[in-house]
Design an enzyme around this catalytic site. Sequence first.
Site, mmCIF file in Angstrom:
data_model
loop_
_atom_site.group_PDB
_atom_site.id
_atom_site.type_symbol
_atom_site.label_atom_id
_atom_site.label_comp_id
_atom_site.label_asym_id
_atom_site.label_seq_id
_atom_site.Cartn_x
_atom_site.Cartn_y
_atom_site.Cartn_z
ATOM 1 N NE ARG A 35 -4.131 -1.888 1.867
ATOM 2 C CZ ARG A 35 -4.981 -2.354 2.764
ATOM 3 N NH1 ARG A 35 -4.774 -2.103 4.048
ATOM 4 N NH2 ARG A 35 -6.008 -3.053 2.405
ATOM 5 C CE LYS A 197 -23.249 -17.206 4.000
ATOM 6 N NZ LYS A 197 -23.185 -16.397 5.219
ATOM 7 N N GLY A 353 -12.194 -8.326 -2.791
ATOM 8 C CA GLY A 353 -12.014 -9.353 -1.770
ATOM 9 C C GLY A 353 -11.203 -10.573 -2.152
ATOM 10 N N GLY A 376 -13.930 -3.707 -0.246
ATOM 11 C CA GLY A 376 -15.284 -3.205 -0.021
ATOM 12 C C GLY A 376 -15.645 -2.081 -0.981
HETATM 13 P P1 AMP Z 1 -16.814 -14.289 -0.908
HETATM 14 O O1 AMP Z 1 -16.183 -13.635 0.274
HETATM 15 O O2 AMP Z 1 -18.298 -14.239 -0.920
HETATM 16 O O3 AMP Z 1 -16.186 -13.852 -2.212
HETATM 17 O O4 AMP Z 1 -16.523 -15.840 -0.739
HETATM 18 C C1 AMP Z 1 -15.249 -16.348 -0.774
HETATM 19 C C2 AMP Z 1 -15.250 -17.655 -0.096
HETATM 20 O O5 AMP Z 1 -16.119 -18.542 -0.772
HETATM 21 C C3 AMP Z 1 -13.904 -18.323 -0.065
HETATM 22 O O6 AMP Z 1 -13.447 -18.342 1.257
HETATM 23 C C4 AMP Z 1 -14.192 -19.729 -0.583
HETATM 24 O O7 AMP Z 1 -13.585 -20.718 0.208
HETATM 25 C C5 AMP Z 1 -15.686 -19.836 -0.487
HETATM 26 N N1 AMP Z 1 -16.237 -20.814 -1.443
HETATM 27 C C6 AMP Z 1 -16.030 -20.882 -2.760
HETATM 28 N N2 AMP Z 1 -16.644 -21.962 -3.285
HETATM 29 C C7 AMP Z 1 -17.267 -22.592 -2.283
HETATM 30 C C8 AMP Z 1 -18.053 -23.780 -2.185
HETATM 31 N N3 AMP Z 1 -18.319 -24.507 -3.260
HETATM 32 N N4 AMP Z 1 -18.506 -24.135 -0.978
HETATM 33 C C9 AMP Z 1 -18.233 -23.389 0.114
HETATM 34 N N5 AMP Z 1 -17.496 -22.269 0.094
HETATM 35 C C10 AMP Z 1 -17.017 -21.858 -1.092
#
Ligand code: AMP
Length: 395
Positions: A35, A197, A353, A376
């Site tokens: 940074r 999610k 992220g 973010g």
């Molecule tokens: P996000 O912060 O929403 O971008 O989610 C990232 C996280 O999603 C990472 O830590 C991954 O380990 C998790 N992830 C990706 N694919 C899967 C999956 N099939 N089942 C559970 N977690 C997942």
Amino acid sequence: MKTLNDFDFKNKKAIIRVDFNVPLDENFNVTDATRIEAAKPTIDAILAQGGSVILMSHLGRPKGVEEKYSLKHILKTASEILGVEVKFASNCIGEEAQTAAKDLKPGEVLLLENLRFHNEEEAGDVNFAKELASLGDIYVNDAFGTAHRAHASTTIIAQFFPTEKCFGTLLAKEIESLNKVLKNSEKPVTAVLGGSKVSSKITVIENILDKVDHMIIGGGMTFTFIKAQGGKIGESICEDDKQELALEILRLAKEKGVQIHIPVDVVAADDFSNTANTQIVDVTAIPDGWQGLDAGPKSLENFKKVILDSKTILWNGPLGVFEMETFSKGTIALGDFIAESTQNGAFSLVGGGDSVAAVKQFGLEDKMSYVSTGGGAMLEMLEGKILPGIAAILD
Ligand code: AMP
């Protein structure tokens, strides 16, 4: 959009909001100076014109004054990177800061103590912002990571510089890169959205459906879409209350002519563990007791075609649980496809992220056109929000 090019900094004092929120080890050594390096082009440009620089930043989340969050810990590293001895004021407002700023000569750099030692920073206090503003002649915002916060130093301060304010090089590049994807994009445009999610990505999905030709949906989100369409997903992660929403997204995509690509096969595991037993199965027929943790080979073949045909690519979120080696192959392969497409002339932006962490972990950073520095903030921009820190400069 005003940038450094719109000003002559000779004999001027630039007060720059930077993001020096760097990680420190237990001896207060900087363990990752990315940074600070990222802010160097802006600082160098102003010094080279004969200006001087007052740097303000936060570090961590202190509650009042906490020695361990003092920015004095980064002085040595900052001085080395900038190639000048960085001076320090042990309070970002008050007499010491005033005198240090007043005495600053062209070519010199002053770092102010952690802004968050004052509650007024995050509260967006106008008087506090005014005091900061009184230190400099021109306000420069170069901190993308906090541009989505209406804090005193990121947003409120700008009102005290009716015309003498601009974006630093880093922030300008972030905005430009996002515009290249969402506004002036060369078609076909593909967004890859992964992660865990649907609920945390839904606003992004809705906003960019209007701007893309293809959308690849992967990661844990896959299973909400598959279950909603009647597939068997075993123990895979799923948000049951988002199934209707998933169907609505598919319907909207059809209406808008966006092609949606979802994994057709997955690496299924009998446990959420790196040493689990695995098998490749059809995404709609995951056996009971098994869960999908990465995209399978047929899915990757499909994604590869889409990515290599794209001229603009946005990547947010991993295709699988990349933190575990066993389930990292899909995310690595995807990164390789995007790298290849970029080499063939596509513009690729990675942001928001975990995909940034993945790109760094797998050494793909230099093969992408741009890797965003703000998690973010980038997500909020992808959601179509106007960030207060950006709006304040444009105002
Ligand atoms: P996000 O912060 O929403 O971008 O989610 C990232 C996280 O999603 C990472 O830590 C991954 O380990 C998790 N992830 C990706 N694919 C899967 C999956 N099939 N089942 C559970 N977690 C997942």
